[in-house]
Design an enzyme around this catalytic site. Structure first.
Site, short mmCIF file in Angstrom:
data_model
loop_
_atom_site.label_atom_id
_atom_site.label_comp_id
_atom_site.label_asym_id
_atom_site.label_seq_id
_atom_site.Cartn_x
_atom_site.Cartn_y
_atom_site.Cartn_z
N ILE A 149 8.41 7.01 16.60
CA ILE A 149 8.15 7.76 15.43
C ILE A 149 6.57 8.61 15.43
O ILE A 149 6.73 9.61 15.19
CB ILE A 149 7.93 6.66 14.24
CG1 ILE A 149 9.12 5.88 13.95
CG2 ILE A 149 7.44 7.40 12.95
CD1 ILE A 149 10.39 6.58 13.58
N ARG A 161 -4.60 10.84 4.11
CA ARG A 161 -3.35 12.03 4.39
C ARG A 161 -2.50 11.51 3.06
O ARG A 161 -1.82 12.59 2.73
CB ARG A 161 -2.79 11.93 5.63
CG ARG A 161 -2.52 10.86 6.07
CD ARG A 161 -1.84 10.67 7.38
NE ARG A 161 -0.53 11.76 7.34
CZ ARG A 161 -0.47 12.94 7.64
NH1 ARG A 161 -1.32 13.60 7.93
NH2 ARG A 161 1.00 13.35 7.27
N ARG A 199 -8.44 -0.57 4.95
CA ARG A 199 -7.61 0.61 4.33
C ARG A 199 -6.36 -0.16 3.71
O ARG A 199 -5.76 0.33 2.80
CB ARG A 199 -7.29 1.60 4.99
CG ARG A 199 -8.97 2.47 5.47
CD ARG A 199 -8.28 3.58 6.19
NE ARG A 199 -7.13 4.41 5.60
CZ ARG A 199 -6.63 5.48 6.03
NH1 ARG A 199 -6.86 5.80 7.49
NH2 ARG A 199 -5.70 6.03 5.42
N ARG A 234 0.80 14.88 12.95
CA ARG A 234 1.03 14.60 11.74
C ARG A 234 1.44 15.79 10.79
O ARG A 234 0.55 15.99 9.77
CB ARG A 234 0.33 13.35 10.94
CG ARG A 234 0.39 12.28 11.59
CD ARG A 234 -0.19 10.99 11.41
NE ARG A 234 0.49 10.51 10.18
CZ ARG A 234 0.29 9.64 9.32
NH1 ARG A 234 -0.90 8.61 9.65
NH2 ARG A 234 1.13 8.94 8.47
N PRO A 235 2.16 16.79 11.28
CA PRO A 235 2.41 17.88 10.69
C PRO A 235 2.75 17.88 9.12
O PRO A 235 3.53 16.65 9.08
CB PRO A 235 3.24 18.98 11.33
CG PRO A 235 3.71 17.84 12.27
CD PRO A 235 2.89 16.78 12.41
N VAL A 236 2.90 18.82 8.26
CA VAL A 236 3.61 18.65 6.91
C VAL A 236 5.01 19.60 6.87
O VAL A 236 5.31 19.82 5.86
CB VAL A 236 2.74 18.87 5.76
CG1 VAL A 236 1.94 17.51 5.86
CG2 VAL A 236 1.89 20.10 5.95
N LYS A 288 0.83 -1.09 0.10
CA LYS A 288 -0.01 0.09 0.06
C LYS A 288 0.97 1.22 -0.08
O LYS A 288 0.70 2.36 -0.60
CB LYS A 288 -0.92 -0.18 1.21
CG LYS A 288 -1.60 1.09 1.59
CD LYS A 288 -2.49 1.32 2.74
CE LYS A 288 -1.69 1.49 4.04
NZ LYS A 288 -1.22 2.90 4.37
N ASN A 289 2.04 1.33 0.98
CA ASN A 289 2.70 2.46 1.16
C ASN A 289 3.92 2.69 -0.12
O ASN A 289 4.50 3.57 -0.12
CB ASN A 289 3.34 2.60 2.49
CG ASN A 289 2.21 2.49 3.35
OD1 ASN A 289 1.16 3.01 3.08
ND2 ASN A 289 2.41 2.30 4.74
N ASP A 349 5.00 0.45 11.97
CA ASP A 349 3.67 -0.11 11.43
C ASP A 349 3.43 -1.47 12.04
O ASP A 349 2.48 -2.10 11.80
CB ASP A 349 3.65 0.16 10.07
CG ASP A 349 3.23 1.47 9.61
OD1 ASP A 349 3.68 1.59 8.32
OD2 ASP A 349 3.28 2.14 10.38
N CYS A 383 -4.26 12.74 12.69
CA CYS A 383 -5.21 11.45 12.72
C CYS A 383 -4.98 11.01 13.93
O CYS A 383 -4.39 11.23 14.99
CB CYS A 383 -4.64 10.67 11.67
SG CYS A 383 -3.21 9.64 11.92
C1 EPZ Z 1 4.40 6.72 6.29
O1 EPZ Z 1 3.60 7.94 6.76
C2 EPZ Z 1 3.47 5.85 6.12
N1 EPZ Z 1 2.41 6.12 5.25
C3 EPZ Z 1 3.03 5.38 7.32
O2 EPZ Z 1 2.24 4.17 7.50
C4 EPZ Z 1 4.36 4.98 8.34
O3 EPZ Z 1 3.78 4.72 9.66
C5 EPZ Z 1 5.00 6.26 8.12
O4 EPZ Z 1 5.61 6.56 7.10
C6 EPZ Z 1 6.54 5.96 9.09
O5 EPZ Z 1 7.17 4.80 8.48
C7 EPZ Z 1 2.43 5.97 3.95
O6 EPZ Z 1 3.38 5.81 3.25
C8 EPZ Z 1 1.08 6.37 3.21
P1 EPZ Z 1 6.49 10.47 8.12
P2 EPZ Z 1 4.24 9.53 6.79
O7 EPZ Z 1 6.64 11.46 7.45
O8 EPZ Z 1 5.02 9.76 5.55
C9 EPZ Z 1 6.68 13.62 11.80
C10 EPZ Z 1 0.47 2.90 7.77
O9 EPZ Z 1 -0.20 2.06 8.77
N2 EPZ Z 1 6.48 14.47 10.64
O10 EPZ Z 1 7.78 9.33 8.23
O11 EPZ Z 1 3.16 10.39 7.33
C11 EPZ Z 1 5.31 12.76 11.76
O12 EPZ Z 1 4.26 13.29 12.40
C12 EPZ Z 1 0.94 4.30 7.98
O13 EPZ Z 1 0.47 2.16 6.53
C13 EPZ Z 1 6.46 15.85 11.07
O14 EPZ Z 1 6.78 16.14 12.09
O15 EPZ Z 1 5.32 9.51 7.90
C14 EPZ Z 1 5.71 11.38 12.42
O16 EPZ Z 1 5.70 11.59 13.97
C15 EPZ Z 1 0.65 4.95 9.28
N3 EPZ Z 1 6.68 16.91 10.02
C16 EPZ Z 1 7.15 11.22 11.75
O17 EPZ Z 1 7.50 12.44 11.36
C17 EPZ Z 1 6.38 16.27 8.65
O18 EPZ Z 1 6.54 17.32 7.93
C18 EPZ Z 1 7.36 10.17 10.90
O19 EPZ Z 1 6.30 10.74 9.84
C19 EPZ Z 1 6.45 15.15 8.34
C20 EPZ Z 1 6.24 14.18 9.61
#
Ligand code: EPZ
Length: 429
Positions: A333, A94, A403, A123-125, A22-23, A311, A118
């Site tokens: 994480i 998202r 999902r 989950r900021p960007v 999926k990811n 995950d 969520c």
């Molecule tokens: C991806 O989410 C996956 N989703 C998540 O899987 C997975 O848990 C995660 O990576 C970590 O491996 C998809 O690929 C669709 P991150 P993503 O940006 O990209 C913080 C599942 O169950 N952060 O690596 O959103 C964030 O809040 C899902 O399949 C910021 O602070 O994860 C988190 O604490 C759940 N600012 C950490 O970094 C940002 O701009 C990791 O987030 C971006 C992230």
């Protein structure tokens, strides 16, 4: 809302075929926007999130054909009309935010809704936005939308303060068509990020270093590839292998890759499991069995890849609930990824949360009960806990599972699990 009824089951046994990831599929579907001609994606799992991403692309004017049974998704990116990802679609999934990089990379403009938080965190960007600004993309955040102006974008040095998976993916997509050379430092190394880069390379992108912390990209003007096959889903594989360990059975996951699961499999061995890997035509068959009692693990820490995957944290915790001793699971994480703890505790688990650590004292047995979770991996953990709990466990809000887990009850039934989907009664008119 449907639920899944789980009864105490015999030790699972047999083979389970792992679906496409999926990811990996989600960012690659978004990245197909960068292409100049139709592309057919293969090994695409039949999941609600994939349908949601398809709906988003169609809302932009793209033509798609999703053959769920064949696992193919045909995308024609040449008919994009609207460069906008609306709130109503982004808030539901998202990963829709992953279209930002491709849109601005190809069209030099984009308007994408900020994704909400969520259950597992805010989950900021911010890391995504900083990465795009490092490529000289001008961003305005107004009325809940990110409005991007890439008219002056160019290659550059992108440093991620944290190896965010999504931010790395957005940066790769924007840089792939940015004039000049880009370097992404502290990049995420997850296999799904590598698969995205490999998809773009197959389409003619100039990318090196994917899978390491430093990715070099030379922008190109055109991208085109007829077809591409998605990697297997390591999290799905880990979920079924954790279920084998928990029930004391012997399960073989086929069409997966051992190299994507090394940290998880190492900890599975630490719980007393036997793990055998058999190469099979470029992929692997991974067999897990548990000859004796579940051993506690002193500490499991979730980390960015290649560390233990967040995950699979909930699934591993479910296993440790029945260990002969005390284990610690530390979640580094996400800030709120222990919601399954309260539900496991209702099933009789002995878990105490201190900050971002959960201390799990093994108990002799769990007892079935109605449970619910608010993220798909926690829901999976509750389902596998139900396989060994005395009596019946009803996992509510099964849409979370749909999902991320293709044909989940069929696959568990194939392993001898006693599971049944209970359709919610349609309210009478
Ligand atoms: C991806 O989410 C996956 N989703 C998540 O899987 C997975 O848990 C995660 O990576 C970590 O491996 C998809 O690929 C669709 P991150 P993503 O940006 O990209 C913080 C599942 O169950 N952060 O690596 O959103 C964030 O809040 C899902 O399949 C910021 O602070 O994860 C988190 O604490 C759940 N600012 C950490 O970094 C940002 O701009 C990791 O987030 C971006 C992230």
């Amino acid at each position: 809302m449907d639920s899944i009824l789980v009864e105490k089951s015999p030790p699972l046994s047999g083979e389970v075929r792992i679906s496409g990831a999926k990811n990996a599929a989600l960012p690659i579907i978004a990245a197909s926007l960068l292409c100049d001609s139709p592309v057919t994606l293969q090994n695409i799992p039949n999941l609600a999130d994939i349908s949601a991403m398809e709906r988003l692309l169609c809302s932009m004017g793209m033509e798609t054909r999703y053959e769920r049974d064949e696992g193919t998704l045909e995308i024609d990116p040449s008919r994009v009309r609207w460069l906008e990802a609306p709130y109503d679609l982004v808030r539901k999934m998202r990963a829709s935010f992953f279209v930002l990089g491709p849109l601005v990379g190809k069209y030099r403009e984009a308007k994408v809704s900020m994704p909400g938080g969520c259950a597992i965190g805010a989950r900021p960007v911010n890391i995504h936005l900083k990465a795009l600004e490092d490529l000289n993309i001008e961003l305005e955040v107004e009325h809940g939308y990110v409005v991007a102006d890439g008219s002056a974008m160019r290659g550059g040095r992108v440093h991620l303060e944290f190896p965010s998976v999504g931010a790395t993916e957005n940066a790769i997509c924007a840089a792939a068509r940015a004039p000049g050379e880009s370097v992404i430092e502290n990049a995420a190394r997850e296999p799904e990020v590598t698969d995205l880069a490999d998809f773009l390379v197959a389409a003619g992108a100039k990318i090196e270093g994917q899978g390491t912390s430093t990715i070099q990209i030379q922008g190109v003007d055109n991208l085109s590839v007829d077809s591409y096959s998605i990697i297997p889903d390591r999290i799905e594989a880990g979920t079924y292998l954790a279920a084998a360990a928990l029930t004391g059975g012997t399960v073989q996951a086929t069409h997966c890759r051992e190299k994507d699961l090394t940290a998880f499999l190492a900890d599975l061995r630490n719980t007393g499991c036997e793990v055998n890997v058999e190469p099979d035509g470029g992929l692997d068959k991974i067999t897990v069995s548990r000859p004796g009692p579940i051993q506690p693990v002193s500490e499991i820490v979730t980390l960015p890849y290649p560390g233990f995957p967040t995950d699979l944290q909930a699934q591993m915790m479910a296993l440790l609930c029945l260990a002969e001793g005390t284990s610690i699971v530390k979640e580094t994480i996400f800030e709120n990824r222990f919601m399954h703890v309260s539900e496991l505790s209702r099933m009789g688990a002995d878990i105490r949360v201190e900050g971002n650590s959960a201390i799990i004292r093994g108990v002799k047995s769990l007892s079935g009960s109605p449970v619910m979770a608010s993220d798909l991996r926690a829901s999976a953990a509750l389902l596998i806990a139900g396989l060994v709990a005395e009596g019946k466990t009803e996992v509510l809000r099964v849409y979370h599972l749909d999902r991320g887990y293709e044909k989940i009850e069929q696959k568990f039934l194939g392993l001898g699990a006693k599971v049944e989907r209970v359709r919610a009664a349609v309210p009478s008119k």
